[in-house]
Design a protein around this motif. Structure first.
Motif, PDB file in Angstrom:
ATOM      1  N   THR A 100       0.867  -1.232  -0.050  1.00 55.33           N
ATOM      2  CA  THR A 100       0.014  -0.011  -0.039  1.00 55.33           C
ATOM      3  C   THR A 100       0.923   1.214   0.168  1.00 55.33           C
ATOM      4  N   SER A 101       0.552   2.248  -0.720  1.00 55.99           N
ATOM      5  CA  SER A 101       1.044   3.497  -0.689  1.00 55.99           C
ATOM      6  C   SER A 101       0.636   4.207   0.683  1.00 55.99           C
ATOM      7  N   LYS A 102       1.538   4.445   1.265  1.00 53.79           N
ATOM      8  CA  LYS A 102       1.789   5.200   2.575  1.00 53.79           C
ATOM      9  C   LYS A 102       2.189   6.461   2.885  1.00 53.79           C
ATOM     10  N   GLN A 103       1.960   7.207   3.960  1.00 58.54           N
ATOM     11  CA  GLN A 103       2.864   8.352   4.072  1.00 58.54           C
ATOM     12  C   GLN A 103       2.861   8.640   5.730  1.00 58.54           C
ATOM     13  N   GLN A 104       3.897   9.208   6.166  1.00 64.02           N
ATOM     14  CA  GLN A 104       4.324   9.187   7.586  1.00 64.02           C
ATOM     15  C   GLN A 104       4.714  10.664   8.053  1.00 64.02           C
TER      16      GLN A 104
END
Length: 214
Positions: A155-159
Motif C-alpha cells: 500500500t502507498s503510505k505516508q508518515q
C-alpha cells in the motif's frame, strides 16, 4: 517515570508559576530531573494525547514527512486451479489501511490530538490525511493447471514525525506545560494512491491442497 523540569517565564498566560515543564518522550520514557520536580503521579502518553481535547493549548509541531510503500500482504482469497489447463480466476478483494502511531494510542477521526496532527501536517506539507481508507477491487489472475494463485499488495503510505506541546491553565500532574516528543503517525497516502503495487502470485499446489480443494 522520570521528569525533566525547567523554569520558563516567557509565557505570559502562565506566569503564575509557569516554571515547571515536563518532557515526555516516545514510549513514555522520560529524562532525569531533580527529585523536587517529581509529581505524585505522572501522566501516560495516552492521558496527555487525550488531554489535547480540553487543554488550554495543544499544538503538533511537524519536523519531517516522507512517503513509502507498506509491507506486502495478501488481499482476497487464494484461488485453486484443479483443471488440466490454465484458467482465469476472478479475485474480489477489500483492503483497509488504518492510521497508526509510534506510541500505541488508538487513532479515531474524532480524537482531538489526531485533528491537531492532521491540520498541522497538512498546513506544513500540503498533504491530506485519512484515519482509515478502504480500497475495493476485482482482479482476474491466470493460474496454470495444478497451481494456486493469489494477490499481494503493497500500500502507498505516508508518515510524519514531530512533537506535541500542551499548556494547562491549572497544574496537570504538577506542571503547566507538557511535551510529547518523537511522535510519528502513518496512514494511507491519499494524494498518491498509485504509489503502491498489486502483484499476482502463483505456486504449485501441494498434495494436501489438492485433497482439500480438488
Amino acid at each position: 517515570m522520570e521528569f525533566a523540569a525547567r523554569k520558563d517565564g516567557s509565557t505570559k498566560r502562565f506566569s503564575r508559576t509557569a516554571g515547571a515543564v515536563a518532557a515526555l518522550t516516545l514510549g513514555a520514557s522520560l529524562m532525569a530531573a531533580p527529585q523536587s520536580a517529581f509529581a505524585a503521579d505522572s501522566p501516560t502518553t495516552k492521558e496527555l494525547l487525550d488531554a489535547c481535547g480540553w487543554a488550554d493549548f495543544c499544538q503538533f509541531h511537524p519536523q519531517s514527512y516522507w512517503t513509502y510503500t507498506g509491507p506486502n500482504h495478501q488481499v482476497g482469497s487464494t484461488a485453486f486451479n484443479c483443471a488440466s489447463q490454465t484458467n482465469d480466476h476472478r479475485v474480489d478483494w477489500q483492503d483497509t489501511t488504518g492510521s497508526t502511531n509510534s506510541v500505541g494510542v488508538s487513532i479515531t477521526a474524532t480524537a482531538s490530538f489526531w485533528k491537531t496532527y492532521e491540520v498541522s501536517v497538512q498546513a506544513s506539507y500540503g498533504h491530506s490525511w485519512e484515519v482509515s481508507h478502504t480500497d475495493t477491487e476485482s482482479n482476474t489472475i491466470h493460474i496454470p493447471a495444478g497451481y494456486k494463485g493469489w494477490i499481494e499488495r503493497g500500500t502507498s503510505k505516508q508518515q510524519a514525525k514531530g512533537w506535541y506541546e500542551l499548556h494547562f491553565g491549572k497544574r496537570y500532574y504538577g506542571h503547566y506545560i507538557w511535551y510529547v516528543y518523537d511522535y510519528q503517525s502513518s496512514g494511507y497516502n491519499t494524494d498518491r494512491p498509485g504509489g503502491g503495487y498489486v502483484n499476482f502470485k502463483d505456486a504449485k499446489m501441494s498434495q494436501t491442497e489438492r485433497n482439500q480443494h480438488c
